[in-house]
Every structure is written in structure tokens, then in C-alpha cells.
Scaffold this motif. Sequence first.
Motif, mmCIF file in Angstrom:
data_model
loop_
_atom_site.group_PDB
_atom_site.id
_atom_site.type_symbol
_atom_site.label_atom_id
_atom_site.label_comp_id
_atom_site.label_asym_id
_atom_site.label_seq_id
_atom_site.Cartn_x
_atom_site.Cartn_y
_atom_site.Cartn_z
ATOM 1 N N LEU A 115 54.623 41.282 41.595
ATOM 2 C CA LEU A 115 53.372 41.117 40.851
ATOM 3 C C LEU A 115 52.597 42.428 40.781
ATOM 4 C CD1 LEU A 115 52.277 37.599 42.120
ATOM 5 C CD2 LEU A 115 53.147 38.197 39.848
ATOM 6 N N LEU A 116 52.597 43.204 41.857
ATOM 7 C CA LEU A 116 51.938 44.512 41.831
ATOM 8 C C LEU A 116 52.609 45.439 40.815
ATOM 9 C CD1 LEU A 116 51.338 45.167 45.624
ATOM 10 C CD2 LEU A 116 49.575 44.959 43.861
ATOM 11 N N ARG A 117 53.937 45.433 40.818
ATOM 12 C CA ARG A 117 54.689 46.307 39.905
ATOM 13 C C ARG A 117 54.343 46.032 38.456
ATOM 14 N NH1 ARG A 117 58.957 45.687 42.958
ATOM 15 N NH2 ARG A 117 60.133 44.305 41.634
ATOM 16 N N VAL A 118 54.297 44.755 38.077
ATOM 17 C CA VAL A 118 54.032 44.443 36.669
ATOM 18 C C VAL A 118 52.548 44.466 36.335
ATOM 19 C CG1 VAL A 118 56.162 43.102 36.423
ATOM 20 C CG2 VAL A 118 54.018 41.906 36.907
ATOM 21 N N SER A 119 51.706 44.131 37.300
ATOM 22 C CA SER A 119 50.265 44.072 37.038
ATOM 23 C C SER A 119 49.608 45.432 37.157
ATOM 24 C CB SER A 119 49.574 43.130 38.024
ATOM 25 O OG SER A 119 50.127 41.856 37.932
ATOM 26 N N GLY A 120 50.035 46.195 38.124
ATOM 27 C CA GLY A 120 49.416 47.480 38.380
ATOM 28 C C GLY A 120 50.203 48.635 37.814
ATOM 29 N N GLU A 121 51.066 48.352 36.858
ATOM 30 C CA GLU A 121 51.863 49.382 36.192
ATOM 31 C C GLU A 121 52.528 50.314 37.189
ATOM 32 O OE1 GLU A 121 49.438 51.134 33.144
ATOM 33 O OE2 GLU A 121 49.365 49.269 32.022
ATOM 34 N N GLY A 122 53.402 49.748 38.001
ATOM 35 C CA GLY A 122 54.189 50.551 38.911
ATOM 36 C C GLY A 122 53.685 50.597 40.340
ATOM 37 N N LEU A 123 52.601 49.902 40.642
ATOM 38 C CA LEU A 123 52.139 49.859 42.025
ATOM 39 C C LEU A 123 53.230 49.274 42.910
ATOM 40 C CD1 LEU A 123 48.464 48.481 41.898
ATOM 41 C CD2 LEU A 123 49.208 50.728 42.689
ATOM 42 N N THR A 124 53.249 49.686 44.147
ATOM 43 C CA THR A 124 54.177 49.123 45.130
ATOM 44 C C THR A 124 53.364 48.648 46.325
ATOM 45 O OG1 THR A 124 54.476 51.208 46.313
ATOM 46 C CG2 THR A 124 55.976 50.764 44.452
ATOM 47 N N LEU A 125 54.012 47.940 47.232
ATOM 48 C CA LEU A 125 53.321 47.507 48.441
ATOM 49 C C LEU A 125 52.814 48.721 49.217
ATOM 50 C CD1 LEU A 125 55.664 44.603 49.619
ATOM 51 C CD2 LEU A 125 53.320 44.387 48.779
ATOM 52 N N GLY A 126 53.539 49.831 49.132
ATOM 53 C CA GLY A 126 53.145 51.037 49.846
ATOM 54 C C GLY A 126 52.035 51.830 49.182
ATOM 55 N N SER A 127 51.935 51.757 47.861
ATOM 56 C CA SER A 127 50.928 52.563 47.164
ATOM 57 C C SER A 127 49.662 51.779 46.802
ATOM 58 C CB SER A 127 51.520 53.168 45.881
ATOM 59 O OG SER A 127 51.825 52.156 44.935
ATOM 60 N N ALA A 128 49.737 50.479 46.854
ATOM 61 C CA ALA A 128 48.573 49.649 46.515
ATOM 62 C C ALA A 128 47.580 49.630 47.674
ATOM 63 C CB ALA A 128 49.022 48.221 46.205
ATOM 64 N N THR A 129 46.345 49.346 47.337
ATOM 65 C CA THR A 129 45.333 49.205 48.390
ATOM 66 C C THR A 129 45.555 47.881 49.112
ATOM 67 O OG1 THR A 129 43.736 48.028 46.994
ATOM 68 C CG2 THR A 129 43.643 50.460 46.976
ATOM 69 N N GLU A 130 44.941 47.756 50.264
ATOM 70 C CA GLU A 130 45.029 46.504 51.018
ATOM 71 C C GLU A 130 44.507 45.345 50.180
ATOM 72 O OE1 GLU A 130 43.285 44.546 55.161
ATOM 73 O OE2 GLU A 130 42.938 46.657 54.750
ATOM 74 N N GLU A 131 43.429 45.592 49.446
ATOM 75 C CA GLU A 131 42.847 44.549 48.602
ATOM 76 C C GLU A 131 43.807 44.148 47.485
ATOM 77 O OE1 GLU A 131 39.175 43.989 45.477
ATOM 78 O OE2 GLU A 131 38.802 45.211 47.260
ATOM 79 N N GLN A 132 44.443 45.112 46.844
ATOM 80 C CA GLN A 132 45.381 44.796 45.764
ATOM 81 C C GLN A 132 46.559 43.977 46.287
ATOM 82 O OE1 GLN A 132 45.880 48.917 44.543
ATOM 83 N NE2 GLN A 132 44.946 48.473 42.547
ATOM 84 N N VAL A 133 47.068 44.348 47.456
ATOM 85 C CA VAL A 133 48.175 43.592 48.061
ATOM 86 C C VAL A 133 47.718 42.165 48.359
ATOM 87 C CG1 VAL A 133 49.698 43.406 50.074
ATOM 88 C CG2 VAL A 133 49.328 45.634 48.998
ATOM 89 N N ALA A 134 46.522 42.023 48.906
ATOM 90 C CA ALA A 134 45.989 40.690 49.229
ATOM 91 C C ALA A 134 45.809 39.855 47.969
ATOM 92 C CB ALA A 134 44.667 40.814 49.978
ATOM 93 N N ARG A 170 41.069 35.992 37.333
ATOM 94 C CA ARG A 170 40.041 36.268 38.347
ATOM 95 C C ARG A 170 40.555 37.239 39.410
ATOM 96 N NH1 ARG A 170 38.635 33.185 34.925
ATOM 97 N NH2 ARG A 170 36.889 31.755 34.918
ATOM 98 N N LEU A 171 41.757 36.978 39.907
ATOM 99 C CA LEU A 171 42.275 37.772 41.014
ATOM 100 C C LEU A 171 42.656 39.201 40.602
ATOM 101 C CD1 LEU A 171 44.469 35.045 42.755
ATOM 102 C CD2 LEU A 171 42.413 36.137 43.694
ATOM 103 N N LEU A 172 43.113 39.366 39.375
ATOM 104 C CA LEU A 172 43.586 40.693 38.956
ATOM 105 C C LEU A 172 42.601 41.402 38.028
ATOM 106 C CD1 LEU A 172 47.357 39.820 38.354
ATOM 107 C CD2 LEU A 172 46.222 40.537 40.460
ATOM 108 N N ALA A 173 41.376 40.908 37.979
ATOM 109 C CA ALA A 173 40.373 41.480 37.066
ATOM 110 C C ALA A 173 40.148 42.974 37.282
ATOM 111 C CB ALA A 173 39.049 40.723 37.209
ATOM 112 N N GLY A 174 40.227 43.442 38.496
ATOM 113 C CA GLY A 174 39.964 44.839 38.789
ATOM 114 C C GLY A 174 41.163 45.763 38.674
ATOM 115 N N PHE A 175 42.303 45.254 38.229
ATOM 116 C CA PHE A 175 43.501 46.073 38.158
ATOM 117 C C PHE A 175 43.514 47.000 36.947
ATOM 118 C CE2 PHE A 175 44.775 43.767 41.656
ATOM 119 C CZ PHE A 175 46.095 43.964 42.029
ATOM 120 N N GLY A 176 42.643 46.790 35.984
ATOM 121 C CA GLY A 176 42.623 47.625 34.776
ATOM 122 C C GLY A 176 43.721 47.216 33.818
ATOM 123 N N ALA A 177 43.584 47.580 32.562
ATOM 124 C CA ALA A 177 44.564 47.168 31.551
ATOM 125 C C ALA A 177 45.723 48.125 31.475
ATOM 126 C CB ALA A 177 43.904 47.074 30.197
#
Length: 177
Positions: A115-134, A170-177
Motif C-alpha cells: 500500500l505504501l508503494r502504490v500510495s506513496g509513489e515508491g515509499l517503502t517500509l524503510g523510507s516511510a515515516t512511522e505515521e505513514q506505516v501506521a 481519510r487515512l491517506l489524505a496526507g500522502f499527496g497526489a
Amino acid sequence: MVQAAAALASRGGVEAMQMRTVAERAGVALGTLYRYFPSKMDLVVAVVSEEIDLLETSIERRPPSAATPAGRAVDVLMRATRGLMREPELADALIRSLIMAEVDTPFGDRMAGLLLRVSGEGLTLGSATEEQVALAGSLGSVWVHELLEMLRGRRTYEQIQRRIEIAADRLLAGFGA
């Protein structure tokens, strides 16, 4: 061995995944099966891992095209739902086993990572913030709950899609487009 276990679970749930039966169906000695999978739960985890591998391959072949992070996440979760619902007994067995598991399973982390990869355009568990992972993990948990409700006959596909869309917005509102 994993395919034999999945085939048995798809016809009779985890109860049908008796180690001896899996070994016979796979054409291996029981000791060989236990060498690779010391318990039935290890085998369930392997089946789930294979299902996630198939989902990831599907995503690589045809990435979600929605313009928003929430839209891309919903696309992935609904693809996963359609895939699992092709074999509802297998889906039920896998989800229930993971929920009841007394061992640590990689399911939650793998779904959050996807979900991070597709939502955050390449984010990973290692590069995402704690909040994004949560937040990604929470969306995955909502999906599992909604999937269980559908398996119990309490929700339709359309209802869970709508509920997942609301949660993702609601949960991914802050991830940006």
C-alpha cells in the motif's frame, strides 16, 4: 507443497490442510513436508505469501492508474478482494488463520508495504515515516475486517469497496497526489 495446501484449503478450509494429506497430494514424504514447514501455520503463512506474490506481480504488470494515493490503494485492495473471492473457502481459511495465529506472520507488513508503494509513489517500509506505516497498516486492517464481513455474508462487494474508499480517503489524505 504450497499449491497442494492451497488446493486443500480452498475445498475444506484449514481443517482440510492436514499435514499428511498435503504431503500425499504434493507427492512428498511427510518428513520432507515437516522439514520445510514445521507446523500447519508455517504452511498457511507460505500460502498467504504466495497469494501476496501473485498480487504484487499483478500490480507490476498493471500498476494502479488512479490519480490519488487513496484511489491507487483502493484499486490494489479491491484487486486482492477479487482474487481471494475466486476461492472463498481459501480466503476464509487464510484470513481466519492469520487472525488466530499465535506466531508472527509477515502478512500485515507485506500489505502495508504494498500500500505504501502504490500510495506513496515508491515509499517503502524503510523510507516511510512511522505515521505513514501506521496509516497504511490501518488501511490494511480495515480491508481484512471488511473482507471477513463479506465472507460472513454481512457485506456485498460494493459495500466493502465503498467503505474502503472512505477509509482510504481519510487515512491517506496526507500522502499527496
